[in-house]
Design a protein around this motif. Structure first.
Motif, PDB file in Angstrom:
ATOM      1  N   LEU A 299      14.356   3.958   6.877  1.00  0.00           N
ATOM      2  CA  LEU A 299      15.002   3.508   5.643  1.00  0.00           C
ATOM      3  C   LEU A 299      14.012   3.463   4.481  1.00  0.00           C
ATOM      4  N   VAL A 300      12.816   2.933   4.744  1.00  0.00           N
ATOM      5  CA  VAL A 300      11.822   2.823   3.668  1.00  0.00           C
ATOM      6  C   VAL A 300      11.448   4.207   3.159  1.00  0.00           C
TER       7      VAL A 300
ATOM      8  N   PHE B 233       3.537   5.061  -7.513  1.00  0.00           N
ATOM      9  CA  PHE B 233       2.716   4.957  -8.718  1.00  0.00           C
ATOM     10  C   PHE B 233       2.026   6.235  -9.181  1.00  0.00           C
ATOM     11  N   PRO B 234       1.681   7.191  -8.288  1.00  0.00           N
ATOM     12  CA  PRO B 234       0.968   8.384  -8.795  1.00  0.00           C
ATOM     13  C   PRO B 234       1.741   9.132  -9.882  1.00  0.00           C
ATOM     14  N   GLU B 235       3.076   9.031  -9.866  1.00  0.00           N
ATOM     15  CA  GLU B 235       3.840   9.766 -10.874  1.00  0.00           C
ATOM     16  C   GLU B 235       3.902   9.035 -12.211  1.00  0.00           C
ATOM     17  N   TYR B 236       3.483   7.767 -12.229  1.00  0.00           N
ATOM     18  CA  TYR B 236       3.572   6.992 -13.462  1.00  0.00           C
ATOM     19  C   TYR B 236       2.368   7.255 -14.347  1.00  0.00           C
TER      20      TYR B 236
ATOM     21  N   ILE C 176       2.301   4.214   5.745  1.00  0.00           N
ATOM     22  CA  ILE C 176       3.640   3.841   6.205  1.00  0.00           C
ATOM     23  C   ILE C 176       3.589   3.238   7.608  1.00  0.00           C
ATOM     24  N   VAL C 177       2.635   3.699   8.442  1.00  0.00           N
ATOM     25  CA  VAL C 177       2.627   3.183   9.820  1.00  0.00           C
ATOM     26  C   VAL C 177       2.263   1.706   9.862  1.00  0.00           C
TER      27      VAL C 177
ATOM     28  N   THR D 286       0.835  -1.202   0.000  1.00  0.00           N
ATOM     29  CA  THR D 286       0.000   0.000   0.000  1.00  0.00           C
ATOM     30  C   THR D 286       0.868   1.249   0.000  1.00  0.00           C
ATOM     31  N   TYR D 287       1.860   1.241   0.896  1.00  0.00           N
ATOM     32  CA  TYR D 287       2.697   2.446   1.013  1.00  0.00           C
ATOM     33  C   TYR D 287       3.494   2.690  -0.259  1.00  0.00           C
ATOM     34  N   LEU D 288       4.140   1.617  -0.751  1.00  0.00           N
ATOM     35  CA  LEU D 288       4.979   1.784  -1.936  1.00  0.00           C
ATOM     36  C   LEU D 288       4.155   2.220  -3.141  1.00  0.00           C
TER      37      LEU D 288
END
Lengths: 412, 362
Positions: free
Chosen positions: B28-29, A150-153, B319-320, A143-145
């Motif tokens: 880090l992430v 992805f929004p910039e793609y 992130i949390v 979810t975070y990644l």
């Protein structure tokens, strides 16, 4: 020597024969139900095609479960590794094309597997606990990644990435057309087989073929090589394996890494083939269904293939029309009654009665209603697994040291 | 005294390492995707606004109830992964019952809580009975029951719920039976829900049950050694079913504070995922009433405070989830390492004393 070969050939003969019979009878019953209820969609090439697509991710996850559990590590984290795989497939496909994308899916799943291996093998953490944590991390990370990258793609947003290139599709020209003509005749038995052939030879994704091939490869590697024998010995009796000089930690690591990679490929399939892009929450618990399919298949490759096909088939019917789901009830009823008869023949009276009662109930449901609510089809894999576990738990045999913590040197 | 201090220190060591580790991984992430970790942490560690403080208390209450539900199973050696399904189906049933308004006023609330507990217990009981009579692993059966519960509730909601625009929900609570709560700040900052008190009761009850009753002793004994428990006259099958149902009954209460506090019906406002958070917090807090309280507070703080991220930073709140997941994994790993280390220390101490005494007698 000759006696051994003779015995071996009879075993092979008996197995292939019984599978052949079961398969033939199965197709016959399906065909019969199709004609009786007049729902050609039940085995239409479109349905079979959808079923194959629904089967593949479940199958990949189930295979992942098989590898880990054969080495004695329970991998509840399949779901999390699969989620990581969906993101990996999307990211790498966007940049480098679908095949690198699949490698990327496997890589991300492998990272999830590595976490699981470090926790369970090196540190001896409870396998379920680690798996639950990995599912949390996997879902959170994907979810975070996705939101971060992805929004910039192009074609992307915080929760999805569309328009990804899919792996190539294959069609075998002559066979495909011939099968198409035959299946359109709606003959008993022959047309049903023809639609399966048609689905398998027309526009089938190479990734589907790869996943089916992986079942065979896994079976061969695990049961026909010394590497596989050692790996399975770690799942049956790690202490004994250690005394024979097997590096148990290494084998467990390899198994869990492969397990994660396979789950990741399953996730990749969801993002690239089953739909045209990544979206958050895409796996929808398929990792768990894969686990269920593996248990359903008694920790065997052939069995889990059957389980994944069953679950995939019901899953695909749900997306088509409710009519064919309703005729599926008749199919289940006949199947249960036949199973009851088989049990009665073997003089298992009590078991036969229970199964017969269930069959009669489903039959009554079929005769008294015209449709099945969509939600009930969704539930099918889960309810089936519960029944299989409840009724057949004595006959299921998982690896003896499955889920047990093992420490190097504990063999003394 | 010194030994006691040392053991407390060792017990706190694991969570401390885990928190440092999860902070490290999160940093880090964030840095890896090109955002600023500094901004993230300064936003997270700002003192929350009154509105968020209220939210944190409410979330802590619900997560804590879930954690206690999980801990009841854990102490018995059972893995109740099915909290999610149990509280989903229990919340739906309670909301339906309360919405039907068979009773008025406070009686309606009390009866609904009972409904929630009974339904949760029954749903968990299926897994308990399967485990006790057929030897089916409760992990697998509760995973299946989770999925079945969610689809079943979806079916009932779609067919018998109240439709409102695109969403469906159960009937609203009759006006006399919402409980509101207590607002420590201004009215616009919201209420601490009245039923958050359930968390306190459940926590105290859990402590008393484990430490002050015969049943609690049986439960802990069965969790530590089934054969020893059997030898001292405990029926393990009965214990499995009872503790599973008890865990499910507590799970049924998870969402009740929200239902009678703010939500007023089961629908889009239903909060999913509390069951898994509860399992995570139970692991974090070592199944101890006080430990789980801190764990629940930490998780609630992270979840609620992450809402601020959308304004001040380009880091997304999800992130949390990574922080929480890493914290759980790190804590179980470090507990295991500390446990091994402690065993080795004890072994060394014992061998030292043994050589000392034998040396003296010789």
């Amino acid at each position: 020597m000759s006696a051994a070969t003779a015995q071996r050939s009879t075993i092979v003969e008996r197995l292939t024969k019984s599978w052949l019979y079961i398969g033939l009878i199965g197709i016959g019953v399906v065909s019969f139900v199709r004609i009786i209820t007049d729902t050609d969609d039940l085995t239409g090439a479109g349905t079979i095609r959808a079923a194959i697509i629904a089967t593949c991710p479940i199958l990949a996850a189930a295979l992942g479960g098989l590898w880990a559990e054969r080495a004695g590590v329970v991998n509840i984290g399949l779901e999390g590794q699969m989620i990581l795989g969906t993101w990996g497939a999307a990211f790498f496909t966007y940049h480098y094309g679908p095949w690198v994308g699949i490698l990327g899916a496997a890589l991300l799943g492998l990272v999830g597997g590595l976490l699981h291996a470090i926790a369970t093998v090196t540190f001896g953490v409870d396998h379920i606990v680690s798996g639950v944590a990995i599912n949390l991390i996997g879902a959170g990370a994907a979810t975070y990644l996705a939101e971060a990258v992805f929004p910039e793609y192009e074609g992307g947003g915080p929760r999805q990435l569309n328009g990804l290139e899919a792996p190539a599709q294959v069609t075998i020209p002559g066979v495909s057309d011939l099968a198409n003509t035959i299946s359109d005749q709606h003959w008993f038995f022959v047309s049903d087989v023809a639609s399966v052939i048609q689905a398998l030879t027309t526009n089938i994704s190479t990734l589907s073929l790869l996943i089916f091939a992986l079942v065979i490869i896994s079976a061969l590697v695990l049961w026909r090589t010394s590497f596989g024998l050692r790996l399975r010995s770690c799942g049956e009796n790690p202490q004994a394996a250690e005394t024979l000089g097997v590096n148990v930690y290494l084998y467990k690591y390899v198994a869990v890494l492969i397990s994660g990679a396979l789950a990741g490929i399953g996730g990749g399939f969801l993002a690239l083939v089953a739909s045209s892009g990544f979206s958050t929450g895409q796996t929808g618990g398929r990792g768990y269904i894969g686990l269920a399919a593996m248990i359903f298949g008694n920790w065997r490759p052939g069995g889990l293939l059957a389980g994944a096909l069953t679950f995939g088939y019901t899953d695909s019917l749900r997306l088509r029309d409710t009519q064919s789901v309703h005729s599926l009830l008749l199919l289940v009823a006949i199947g249960l009654l036949m199973f009851a008869a088989w049990r009665a023949c073997r003089k298992q009276v009590k078991g036969a009665l229970v199964v017969a009662a269930a069959g009669a109930l489903v039959m009554a449901w079929f005769l008294l209603t015209d449709s099945v609510p969509r939600e009930f089809t969704v539930m099918t894999p889960y309810v089936t697994t519960m029944f299989v576990l409840a009724l057949g738990s004595q006959r299921l045999r998982m690896p003896a040291a499955d889920g047990k913590s093992y420490r190097r040197g504990s063999a003394g | 005294m010194n030994g006691r201090l040392k053991s407390v220190g060792l017990a706190l060591l694991a969570p401390a390492i885990a928190i440092v580790l999860s902070i490290l991984v999160t940093t880090l992430v964030i840095a890896a995707v090109g955002s600023s970790p500094g901004e993230f942490w300064s936003t997270m560690f700002e003192v929350p606004k009154p509105r968020l403080r209220v939210d944190i208390v409410n979330q802590t209450a619900m997560i804590y109830i879930a954690a206690v539900a999980a801990a009841i199973g854990f102490r018995m050696g059972l893995f109740n992964i099915g909290l999610e399904g149990q509280y989903t189906i229990a919340s739906f049933s309670a909301a339906t019952f309360a919405g039907a308004a068979y009773l008025g006023g406070f009686a309606n609330v009390a009866a609904s809580l009972v409904v929630a507990m009974v339904v949760g217990a029954a749903w968990a009981g299926i897994a308990g009975v399967l485990r006790a009579t057929r030897g089916v692993s409760e992990v697998i059966s509760t995973i299946m029951l989770n999925a079945i519960a969610v689809t079943l509730v979806g079916y009932f909601l779609n067919n018998y719920g109240v439709k409102e625009g695109n969403s469906v929900h159960t009937k609203n609570l009759p006006s006399g039976t919402t409980l509101g709560g207590w607002s420590p700040f201004e009215d616009r900052d919201g209420d601490i829900w009245a039923l958050a008190i359930v968390a306190v009761l459940v926590g105290v009850g859990f402590w008393a049950l484990l430490n002050k009753t015969r049943f609690g002793f049986d439960l802990r004994a069965s969790g530590q050694s089934e054969s020893a428990a059997l030898a001292s006259g405990i029926n393990p099958k009965r214990m499995i079913v009872i503790s599973m149902m008890l865990s499910g009954a507590v799970a049924g209460l998870i969402w009740m504070p929200a239902l009678f506090g703010g939500a007023r019906n089961y629908g889009t406002s239903f909060q999913v995922g509390l069951g898994f958070l509860g399992i995570a917090v139970a692991l974090l807090g070592r199944n101890r009433p006080i430990g789980m309280l801190f764990g629940a507070l930490l998780f609630a703080f992270l979840s609620v405070k992450s809402n601020d991220l959308t304004f001040g930073t380009d880091v997304s709140p999800s992130i949390v989830q990574i922080t929480q997941g890493v914290a759980v994994l790190a804590v179980v790993v470090t507990y295991e390492v500390v446990r091994r280390w402690r065993t080795r220390l004890e072994q060394r101490a014992v061998s030292r004393e043994l050589t000392a005494t034998t040396g003296a007698t010789a």
